[in-house]
Design a protein around this motif. Sequence first.
Motif, mmCIF file in Angstrom:
data_model
loop_
_atom_site.group_PDB
_atom_site.id
_atom_site.type_symbol
_atom_site.label_atom_id
_atom_site.label_comp_id
_atom_site.label_asym_id
_atom_site.label_seq_id
_atom_site.Cartn_x
_atom_site.Cartn_y
_atom_site.Cartn_z
ATOM 1 N N GLU A 38 10.474 -5.339 -10.333
ATOM 2 C CA GLU A 38 9.466 -5.911 -11.233
ATOM 3 C C GLU A 38 8.071 -5.781 -10.630
ATOM 4 O OE1 GLU A 38 12.203 -7.790 -10.159
ATOM 5 O OE2 GLU A 38 13.373 -7.175 -11.901
ATOM 6 N N LYS A 39 7.951 -6.004 -9.328
ATOM 7 C CA LYS A 39 6.654 -5.894 -8.655
ATOM 8 C C LYS A 39 6.180 -4.440 -8.628
ATOM 9 C CE LYS A 39 3.273 -7.320 -5.970
ATOM 10 N NZ LYS A 39 2.175 -8.136 -6.424
ATOM 11 N N ILE A 40 7.096 -3.515 -8.411
ATOM 12 C CA ILE A 40 6.754 -2.086 -8.427
ATOM 13 C C ILE A 40 6.238 -1.696 -9.808
ATOM 14 C CG2 ILE A 40 7.648 0.273 -8.206
ATOM 15 C CD1 ILE A 40 7.483 -1.159 -5.515
ATOM 16 N N LEU A 41 6.917 -2.175 -10.836
ATOM 17 C CA LEU A 41 6.493 -1.863 -12.201
ATOM 18 C C LEU A 41 5.121 -2.473 -12.506
ATOM 19 C CD1 LEU A 41 9.932 -2.239 -14.031
ATOM 20 C CD2 LEU A 41 8.736 -0.112 -13.415
ATOM 21 N N GLU A 42 4.855 -3.669 -11.976
ATOM 22 C CA GLU A 42 3.530 -4.282 -12.142
ATOM 23 C C GLU A 42 2.457 -3.433 -11.456
ATOM 24 O OE1 GLU A 42 3.359 -8.370 -10.827
ATOM 25 O OE2 GLU A 42 5.188 -8.857 -11.902
ATOM 26 N N LEU A 43 2.762 -2.988 -10.228
ATOM 27 C CA LEU A 43 1.814 -2.136 -9.500
ATOM 28 C C LEU A 43 1.526 -0.853 -10.280
ATOM 29 C CD1 LEU A 43 3.180 -2.429 -5.833
ATOM 30 C CD2 LEU A 43 1.045 -3.386 -6.704
ATOM 31 N N LYS A 44 2.600 -0.266 -10.815
ATOM 32 C CA LYS A 44 2.446 0.975 -11.578
ATOM 33 C C LYS A 44 1.571 0.744 -12.805
ATOM 34 C CE LYS A 44 5.088 4.668 -13.755
ATOM 35 N NZ LYS A 44 6.397 5.178 -14.111
ATOM 36 N N LYS A 45 1.803 -0.362 -13.488
ATOM 37 C CA LYS A 45 1.021 -0.668 -14.697
ATOM 38 C C LYS A 45 -0.453 -0.874 -14.352
ATOM 39 C CE LYS A 45 1.245 -3.683 -18.724
ATOM 40 N NZ LYS A 45 1.936 -4.793 -19.370
ATOM 41 N N LYS A 46 -0.739 -1.550 -13.246
ATOM 42 C CA LYS A 46 -2.120 -1.788 -12.823
ATOM 43 C C LYS A 46 -2.836 -0.496 -12.454
ATOM 44 C CE LYS A 46 -1.428 -6.460 -11.044
ATOM 45 N NZ LYS A 46 -1.410 -7.282 -9.823
ATOM 46 N N MET A 47 -2.075 0.487 -11.991
ATOM 47 C CA MET A 47 -2.666 1.751 -11.541
ATOM 48 C C MET A 47 -2.975 2.682 -12.711
ATOM 49 S SD MET A 47 -0.366 2.385 -8.128
ATOM 50 C CE MET A 47 -1.138 3.928 -7.755
ATOM 51 N N GLN A 48 -2.424 2.415 -13.869
ATOM 52 C CA GLN A 48 -2.608 3.305 -15.019
ATOM 53 C C GLN A 48 -3.913 3.055 -15.721
ATOM 54 O OE1 GLN A 48 0.952 2.661 -17.306
ATOM 55 N NE2 GLN A 48 2.123 4.075 -16.054
ATOM 56 N N GLU A 84 1.280 9.331 -5.821
ATOM 57 C CA GLU A 84 1.692 10.701 -5.531
ATOM 58 C C GLU A 84 2.987 11.080 -6.250
ATOM 59 O OE1 GLU A 84 -0.204 12.824 -3.850
ATOM 60 O OE2 GLU A 84 -1.682 11.231 -3.566
ATOM 61 N N LYS A 85 3.508 10.136 -7.024
ATOM 62 C CA LYS A 85 4.758 10.364 -7.775
ATOM 63 C C LYS A 85 5.901 10.775 -6.853
ATOM 64 C CE LYS A 85 2.465 11.208 -12.026
ATOM 65 N NZ LYS A 85 1.354 11.716 -12.521
ATOM 66 N N ILE A 86 5.999 10.026 -5.753
ATOM 67 C CA ILE A 86 7.081 10.255 -4.799
ATOM 68 C C ILE A 86 8.184 9.249 -5.117
ATOM 69 C CG2 ILE A 86 7.744 10.234 -2.356
ATOM 70 C CD1 ILE A 86 4.794 10.840 -1.712
ATOM 71 N N GLY A 87 9.139 9.673 -5.889
ATOM 72 C CA GLY A 87 10.260 8.817 -6.253
ATOM 73 C C GLY A 87 10.007 8.024 -7.515
ATOM 74 N N THR A 88 11.080 7.500 -8.043
ATOM 75 C CA THR A 88 11.015 6.650 -9.231
ATOM 76 C C THR A 88 10.691 5.225 -8.781
ATOM 77 O OG1 THR A 88 13.349 6.037 -9.084
ATOM 78 C CG2 THR A 88 12.807 8.045 -10.346
ATOM 79 N N PRO A 89 10.279 4.366 -9.702
ATOM 80 C CA PRO A 89 10.054 2.973 -9.322
ATOM 81 C C PRO A 89 11.296 2.333 -8.685
ATOM 82 C CG PRO A 89 9.037 3.383 -11.446
ATOM 83 C CD PRO A 89 9.814 4.622 -11.072
ATOM 84 N N GLU A 90 12.457 2.696 -9.180
ATOM 85 C CA GLU A 90 13.695 2.162 -8.610
ATOM 86 C C GLU A 90 13.858 2.608 -7.153
ATOM 87 O OE1 GLU A 90 13.478 3.744 -11.567
ATOM 88 O OE2 GLU A 90 13.984 2.121 -12.961
ATOM 89 N N GLU A 97 0.831 -1.213 0.000
ATOM 90 C CA GLU A 97 0.000 0.000 0.000
ATOM 91 C C GLU A 97 0.860 1.257 0.000
ATOM 92 O OE1 GLU A 97 -2.652 -0.358 3.340
ATOM 93 O OE2 GLU A 97 -3.703 -2.059 2.454
ATOM 94 N N THR A 98 1.952 1.221 0.742
ATOM 95 C CA THR A 98 2.869 2.366 0.765
ATOM 96 C C THR A 98 3.462 2.594 -0.624
ATOM 97 O OG1 THR A 98 3.399 2.007 3.092
ATOM 98 C CG2 THR A 98 5.007 3.260 1.793
ATOM 99 N N ALA A 99 3.871 1.511 -1.270
ATOM 100 C CA ALA A 99 4.428 1.637 -2.626
ATOM 101 C C ALA A 99 3.380 2.201 -3.577
ATOM 102 C CB ALA A 99 4.923 0.273 -3.111
ATOM 103 N N GLN A 100 2.134 1.742 -3.452
ATOM 104 C CA GLN A 100 1.065 2.254 -4.306
ATOM 105 C C GLN A 100 0.837 3.749 -4.075
ATOM 106 O OE1 GLN A 100 -1.904 -0.621 -3.085
ATOM 107 N NE2 GLN A 100 -1.788 -1.682 -5.051
ATOM 108 N N LYS A 101 0.859 4.161 -2.820
ATOM 109 C CA LYS A 101 0.679 5.590 -2.514
ATOM 110 C C LYS A 101 1.826 6.406 -3.083
ATOM 111 C CE LYS A 101 -1.991 4.902 1.716
ATOM 112 N NZ LYS A 101 -1.971 4.967 3.176
#
Length: 88
Positions: free
Chosen positions: A78-88, A61-67, A53-57
């Motif tokens: 890879e999981k962060i990128l998956e979360l980002k893709k699901k949120m788009q 809020e565009k706080i930092g890059t996926p890295e 949930e923290t990563a999703q927030k």
Amino acid sequence: MTWEQEMAIQSNEKAKELAKELAQDMAQELAQEIAQDMAQEIAQDMTNQKVIETAQKMLKEKIGTPEQISIVTSIPLEKILELKKKMQ
């Protein structure tokens, strides 16, 4: 009934009582271990969910890059990128 027979019967009864007590103790210990393991798993699952949930927030809020989010949360990139893709 001979003395030996009486002693054998008493020994057998005592052995049954001890076996029953031992089985009850073992069952109680096993139940406690299972309950502790389940509680630890639940706590770990809750912690993992909070980290996700923290990563999703952070992504929202565009706080930092996926890295950076990966580094901060210890979630694989890879999981962060998956979360980002699901949120788009």
